[in-house]
Design a protein around this motif. Structure first.
Motif, PDB file in Angstrom:
ATOM      1  N   PHE A 285      30.202  -2.829   5.687  1.00 50.55           N
ATOM      2  CA  PHE A 285      30.207  -3.216   4.273  1.00 50.55           C
ATOM      3  C   PHE A 285      30.486  -2.062   3.315  1.00 50.55           C
ATOM      4  CE2 PHE A 285      27.250  -6.343   6.279  1.00 50.55           C
ATOM      5  CZ  PHE A 285      27.973  -7.503   6.006  1.00 50.55           C
ATOM      6  N   GLY A 286      30.594  -0.845   3.823  1.00 52.47           N
ATOM      7  CA  GLY A 286      30.839   0.302   2.963  1.00 52.47           C
ATOM      8  C   GLY A 286      29.549   1.018   2.581  1.00 52.47           C
ATOM      9  N   ASP A 287      29.701   2.159   1.904  1.00 51.05           N
ATOM     10  CA  ASP A 287      28.540   2.975   1.514  1.00 51.05           C
ATOM     11  C   ASP A 287      27.976   2.431   0.209  1.00 51.05           C
ATOM     12  OD1 ASP A 287      26.617   4.883   1.558  1.00 51.05           O
ATOM     13  OD2 ASP A 287      27.913   6.538   0.929  1.00 51.05           O
ATOM     14  N   ARG A 288      26.939   1.627   0.314  1.00 48.65           N
ATOM     15  CA  ARG A 288      26.373   0.915  -0.836  1.00 48.65           C
ATOM     16  C   ARG A 288      24.933   1.343  -1.063  1.00 48.65           C
ATOM     17  NH1 ARG A 288      28.347  -4.189   0.360  1.00 48.65           N
ATOM     18  NH2 ARG A 288      26.947  -5.145  -1.169  1.00 48.65           N
ATOM     19  N   ASP A 289      24.351   0.885  -2.152  1.00 50.61           N
ATOM     20  CA  ASP A 289      22.922   1.086  -2.395  1.00 50.61           C
ATOM     21  C   ASP A 289      22.161   0.090  -1.522  1.00 50.61           C
ATOM     22  OD1 ASP A 289      22.970   3.165  -4.242  1.00 50.61           O
ATOM     23  OD2 ASP A 289      23.415   1.797  -5.893  1.00 50.61           O
ATOM     24  N   ILE A 290      21.518   0.586  -0.492  1.00 47.92           N
ATOM     25  CA  ILE A 290      20.918  -0.281   0.518  1.00 47.92           C
ATOM     26  C   ILE A 290      19.397  -0.185   0.515  1.00 47.92           C
ATOM     27  CG2 ILE A 290      22.905  -0.295   2.074  1.00 47.92           C
ATOM     28  CD1 ILE A 290      21.554   1.932   3.681  1.00 47.92           C
ATOM     29  N   LEU A 291      18.772  -1.222   1.081  1.00 53.52           N
ATOM     30  CA  LEU A 291      17.343  -1.237   1.345  1.00 53.52           C
ATOM     31  C   LEU A 291      17.123  -1.679   2.784  1.00 53.52           C
ATOM     32  CD1 LEU A 291      15.963  -2.911  -1.922  1.00 53.52           C
ATOM     33  CD2 LEU A 291      15.754  -0.503  -1.272  1.00 53.52           C
ATOM     34  N   MET A 292      16.016  -1.221   3.368  1.00 48.70           N
ATOM     35  CA  MET A 292      15.656  -1.588   4.733  1.00 48.70           C
ATOM     36  C   MET A 292      14.495  -2.591   4.702  1.00 48.70           C
ATOM     37  SD  MET A 292      15.649   2.252   6.413  1.00 48.70           S
ATOM     38  CE  MET A 292      14.528   2.880   5.134  1.00 48.70           C
ATOM     39  N   PHE A 293      14.536  -3.549   5.618  1.00 48.77           N
ATOM     40  CA  PHE A 293      13.520  -4.603   5.664  1.00 48.77           C
ATOM     41  C   PHE A 293      13.037  -4.804   7.102  1.00 48.77           C
ATOM     42  CE2 PHE A 293      16.150  -5.395   1.991  1.00 48.77           C
ATOM     43  CZ  PHE A 293      15.258  -5.795   0.997  1.00 48.77           C
ATOM     44  N   SER A 294      11.807  -5.267   7.219  1.00 49.35           N
ATOM     45  CA  SER A 294      11.230  -5.554   8.532  1.00 49.35           C
ATOM     46  C   SER A 294      10.328  -6.777   8.433  1.00 49.35           C
ATOM     47  CB  SER A 294      10.415  -4.351   9.031  1.00 49.35           C
ATOM     48  OG  SER A 294       9.612  -4.715  10.141  1.00 49.35           O
ATOM     49  N   SER A 295      10.400  -7.645   9.446  1.00 51.46           N
ATOM     50  CA  SER A 295       9.520  -8.815   9.519  1.00 51.46           C
ATOM     51  C   SER A 295       9.094  -9.010  10.971  1.00 51.46           C
ATOM     52  CB  SER A 295      10.249 -10.054   9.011  1.00 51.46           C
ATOM     53  OG  SER A 295       9.447 -11.205   9.168  1.00 51.46           O
ATOM     54  N   PRO A 296       7.789  -9.072  11.244  1.00 50.39           N
ATOM     55  CA  PRO A 296       7.316  -9.116  12.631  1.00 50.39           C
ATOM     56  C   PRO A 296       7.355 -10.503  13.249  1.00 50.39           C
ATOM     57  CG  PRO A 296       5.455  -9.205  11.143  1.00 50.39           C
ATOM     58  CD  PRO A 296       6.678  -9.057  10.274  1.00 50.39           C
ATOM     59  N   GLY A 297       7.286 -10.517  14.577  1.00 57.25           N
ATOM     60  CA  GLY A 297       6.938 -11.742  15.281  1.00 57.25           C
ATOM     61  C   GLY A 297       5.442 -11.934  15.175  1.00 57.25           C
ATOM     62  N   ARG A 298       4.948 -12.989  15.802  1.00 59.13           N
ATOM     63  CA  ARG A 298       3.509 -13.245  15.692  1.00 59.13           C
ATOM     64  C   ARG A 298       2.921 -13.691  17.022  1.00 59.13           C
ATOM     65  NH1 ARG A 298       2.527 -17.648  18.005  1.00 59.13           N
ATOM     66  NH2 ARG A 298       3.265 -19.647  17.238  1.00 59.13           N
ATOM     67  N   THR A 299       1.628 -13.472  17.159  1.00 57.78           N
ATOM     68  CA  THR A 299       0.905 -13.965  18.312  1.00 57.78           C
ATOM     69  C   THR A 299      -0.205 -14.889  17.833  1.00 57.78           C
ATOM     70  OG1 THR A 299      -0.377 -13.368  20.277  1.00 57.78           O
ATOM     71  CG2 THR A 299      -0.659 -11.971  18.357  1.00 57.78           C
ATOM     72  N   GLU A 300      -0.407 -15.967  18.564  1.00 62.32           N
ATOM     73  CA  GLU A 300      -1.523 -16.876  18.283  1.00 62.32           C
ATOM     74  C   GLU A 300      -2.663 -16.474  19.212  1.00 62.32           C
ATOM     75  OE1 GLU A 300      -2.471 -20.633  20.472  1.00 62.32           O
ATOM     76  OE2 GLU A 300      -1.125 -21.384  18.921  1.00 62.32           O
ATOM     77  N   ILE A 301      -3.739 -15.960  18.636  1.00 61.89           N
ATOM     78  CA  ILE A 301      -4.851 -15.465  19.450  1.00 61.89           C
ATOM     79  C   ILE A 301      -5.826 -16.588  19.781  1.00 61.89           C
ATOM     80  CG2 ILE A 301      -6.812 -13.862  19.446  1.00 61.89           C
ATOM     81  CD1 ILE A 301      -4.977 -12.013  17.738  1.00 61.89           C
ATOM     82  N   SER A 302      -6.015 -17.491  18.842  1.00 60.05           N
ATOM     83  CA  SER A 302      -6.828 -18.679  19.113  1.00 60.05           C
ATOM     84  C   SER A 302      -6.516 -19.735  18.061  1.00 60.05           C
ATOM     85  CB  SER A 302      -8.320 -18.342  19.113  1.00 60.05           C
ATOM     86  OG  SER A 302      -9.040 -19.300  19.857  1.00 60.05           O
ATOM     87  N   GLY A 303      -6.865 -20.981  18.395  1.00 57.79           N
ATOM     88  CA  GLY A 303      -6.529 -22.087  17.521  1.00 57.79           C
ATOM     89  C   GLY A 303      -5.308 -22.802  18.040  1.00 57.79           C
ATOM     90  N   ASN A 304      -5.344 -23.179  19.328  1.00 62.09           N
ATOM     91  CA  ASN A 304      -4.184 -23.791  19.975  1.00 62.09           C
ATOM     92  C   ASN A 304      -4.028 -25.248  19.544  1.00 62.09           C
ATOM     93  OD1 ASN A 304      -3.074 -24.593  23.290  1.00 62.09           O
ATOM     94  ND2 ASN A 304      -1.933 -23.495  21.747  1.00 62.09           N
ATOM     95  N   HIS A 305      -2.907 -25.558  18.903  1.00 61.91           N
ATOM     96  CA  HIS A 305      -2.596 -26.905  18.426  1.00 61.91           C
ATOM     97  C   HIS A 305      -3.683 -27.446  17.490  1.00 61.91           C
ATOM     98  CE1 HIS A 305       1.156 -28.113  20.307  1.00 61.91           C
ATOM     99  NE2 HIS A 305       0.791 -27.489  21.408  1.00 61.91           N
TER     100      HIS A 305
END
Length: 428
Positions: free
Chosen positions: A45-65
């Protein structure tokens, strides 16, 4: 901030500290991921004003369905994530390259109608954009280069991680960060419900968006109560391991749909919509009539719901009070309930395919021999993954044991990270 300045930012002590919080032992490796993505964005995309982002996966520890019947859940964001480098482009076009899934597409903001098939990444992104508009927030054109190491089809919410990443981009670029992370989750749910025709709840999106170890009460699903729990499993020298047991070959849609509908059938006997609106005592006091009306498996699944809600409360209390062995005992009890009462460890349509059951049996044998740890089914069930919580001193032995039985690379050691979906630049 151009590419060169962003790379300098990644070299700072503040960035190193953040990477340690996000990724633990893999901090240096993941810093390299960001460097790689910056280079690829610049090349594309070229040399632009950029930002970095992060979003995690998740684990269900308890509370199944439990969430679909307005129950309680204990969940956490994990150190596997979806990472993006992005920039506004001052146009009506959204250009996205998803490296992991080898996708490249453009969406015109003037055409956000879903396709007739209502499936795939393009429809999902259109749904997210429309969801922002429906909630009164702004959208605009941007370019994004995205990669993900959140395991697909492993019950750790790779789709929700991607959704929350894009929500953080839209919020940061066009809304000055005014949208909170709970609203992100509602936008993700809207996109899946309306643009995928998928009757998903809020659990996956909430855990990915909010971050950390959280308990969620869905009694009021439009505004679920979220509480962060200040606890680090590493402080107890334990790790969370997800084991991929192999993808089931049967179509499991009917199995998944039957769980909430059967619980709701029990509630229907009492003139209510969900199990959160009735009590276990009501079901037991009217057991003969409820069994005749809803069926025996429906009753068993409702009983699981009530007891699982209590377990979530007990686990949260145990973590807050430092009673870690009590917490582990409740993890084991949750797993037993899912296996015996909820009955989501294999599908009745193909009872000879029991990857989940085999993995749980092997893990229970291992735990019994070591006299340490806990395990349970993870996520929707019927096929997919299990979770184990083990002392670090036996994790490597367990991983080798499971890989010998189920195949190399089946076990993933994870940690809970304190951040949900974020703009990395703002967190440094």
């Amino acid at each position: 901030m151009k590419a060169a300045e962003t790379l300098q930012l990644l070299d700072s002590p503040q960035a190193a500290a953040l990477m340690e919080k996000l990724y633990g032992r893999e901090a240096a490796e993941n810093t390299g991921r960001y460097r790689d993505m910056i280079g690829k964005f610049q090349k594309t995309f070229g040399d632009r004003d950029i930002l970095m982002f992060s979003s995690p996966g998740r684990t269900e520890i308890s509370g199944n369905h439990t969430d679909h019947n307005h129950g309680k859940v204990l969940a956490g964001s994990i150190n596997l994530d979806c990472v993006g480098v992005a920039a506004k482009n001052d146009s009506s076009k959204v250009n996205i390259i998803s490296e992991t899934f080898q996708q490249e597409f453009t969406i015109d903001l003037n055409d956000l109608e879903p396709s007739p098939k209502k499936a795939g990444t393009v429809d999902l992104v259109k749904g997210l954009l429309k969801g922002f508009q429906e909630k009164g927030f702004q959208i605009g054109g941007f370019d994004a280069y995205i990669t993900s190491n959140v395991i697909s089809s492993a019950g750790v919410s790779s789709s929700a991680s991607f959704e929350m990443l894009l929500c953080s981009m839209l919020n940061r670029f066009f809304n000055d960060g005014r949208m909170d992370t709970v609203a992100y989750a509602h936008v993700g749910k809207y996109a899946e419900n309306v643009y995928w025709d998928k009757a998903s709840g809020l659990l996956d999106q909430m855990a990915c968006a909010v971050g950390g170890l959280i308990t969620i009460d869905f009694a009021n699903p439009s505004t679920p109560a979220v509480e962060k729990i200040d606890f680090d499993f590493a402080s107890r020298d334990h790790s969370l391991i997800i084991v991929q047991t192999g993808k089931g070959h049967a179509d499991l849609s009917a199995d998944y749909s039957a769980v909430p509908s059967e619980m709701k059938k029990v509630a229907e006997y009492f003139g209510k919509e969900v199990c959160a609106e009735i009590t276990e005592e009501q079901v037991i006091d009217n057991l003969k009539a409820v069994r005749e009306f809803a069926g025996d498996r429906s009753v068993m699944r409702a009983l699981h719901f009530f007891e699982e809600n209590r377990r979530v409360d007990a686990e949260v209390a145990a973590l807050k009070e430092g009673r870690f062995e009590d917490f582990l005992s409740n993890i084991t009890a949750s797993g037993n309930s899912s296996w015996k009462w909820l009955q989501n460890c294999y599908t009745n349509s193909d009872y000879q395919e029991q990857g989940i059951s085999v993995a749980l049996a092997l893990t229970e044998l291992f735990i019994e021999k070591k006299k340490k740890g806990a395990c349970r089914i993870h996520g929707g069930g019927f096929a997919g993954v299990i979770m184990a919580m083990l002392p670090n001193e036996i994790v490597d032995e367990y991983v080798a044991y499971m890989e010998k039985a189920l195949g190399e690379g089946c076990a993933y050691r994870m940690s809970i990270r304190p951040y949900g979906a974020i703009c990395v630049n703002d967190a440094v």
